[in-house]
Design a protein around this motif. Sequence first.
Motif: not given
Length: 464
Positions: A6-10, A12-16
């Motif tokens: 998920i891109n939030i501004g600069s 990255i929230l990742s859920f690998d």
Amino acid sequence: TETGTINIGSTILSFDNKKFSSRYFETTSDCKLGFSNSSFSNESGNLLFVSDGFAIFDQNLKVIINGDSINYGVVWQDYRGALYPDAHHSIFFPMPGDDNLVIMIHRTASRAAKTGSIIYDKMNYTLIDKTQKKVIKKNITFFKNLFLSDYYGAVRHANGRDWWIIQMEPVSNRHYFFLLDPSGIHFHHTQEIGTKIKDDVCNGNCVFNSDGTKVAFLNIIIGIQVMDFDRCTGMYSNPVLLPIISGYPWIGTVAFSASSRFLYYSSSKRIVQYDLFDKDFNIKGDTVAYHNGFFVNNTGSLFCHIALAPDDKIYISSIGSSNYIHTIDQPEVKGKGCNVLQQNIKIKKVMYSFFPQFPNYRLGALIGSGCDTLFNQDRPTYKYEIHPNSTTDIIKLVHKQGELFQNFNFEMYNIEGKKVSEEKLSFNQNQWNIPLKNNLSGIYIYRIVMNGMIVAKGKVTVFK
């Protein structure tokens, strides 16, 4: 996406592998994510495209070829440099039948001729070559009508390939259903159902549960509407209106838990849980958290956009510019045990109010339905294992083979053929612990039932 980023501004929230992590990166991009915030990743979870309502960007937030001037018009000109004034206005979809194409379906804002107020009167699509990262068709209008802001429903068709896209008309209960298939995006039908919206702004959101059988949409004036959905016909049914207590005059969102048992409502100052398995769920919800009043450096953290993430937890953004994200750590637990953790994630760069909105990209065909016609020949055999085969109080069900597309039931029968227990299980897991506290000693037959079809069965012995 469902397993990616998920891109939030600069940030990255990742859920690998269903594990949360965040990464900050410097950028000079003029991408302004806020009310409008859309992104798309590939099947491996690598970020491909982002849109703020003004342009389409790559994973480095650089405008892709011909990706400028998305939704171009008088509102685009008036708001350029700020935030596009429509939440949940666009979603990226893989183009059915062509793995090289991505299509963004977006609602476009303009101004009313007499009053000059912002209206939402066009549904457009923009087509992207995924390999070349190039827009090949842009701002193509496929339907004109007045639409409700903030409301955007999207779910996979029961054939496992196509997509239903749903919009709503202001000051009405009329829903517009569009079908995205290999030939493009088309108007399909309308349906008038449920309680009429009393204004031209949703001030809420629309979300489907994981297997696409239920939809919930919020309007903070009338409440939350919950309905059943038929992925074959694209029709709503059995509307129920849930009462709400609005904690702020203009914001609120809803989200299902992964199993679809619980529906959560977020207003600015409280989180409410509805148990949809409770026969009296339509009477009232259970407030599981009040905002703790935390402010820092004149930056608030009131609850805003609530969304289910790939790790089966629920994440809650903050209203306005904020560094803080909240989570519901155990959303399958009834009551306050769901554990709302406030300000438990701090990101380096502030975000503004809204996450991207994602349909369930991994939802497949509705097995055994009349619409399950595209993939029958290639469908794998389902295989499960039970551990242990003899037990006293709990068994572990392990999924070994066959991709799961939807929630399913685990049923147990005694040797006389009487059903003694049933558990509704989420397809987002690979193993489940099933309690046997009400089962007497004896041999039982278990069945795994998906959309009315028995996909696996076996025996288990219970000792007490």
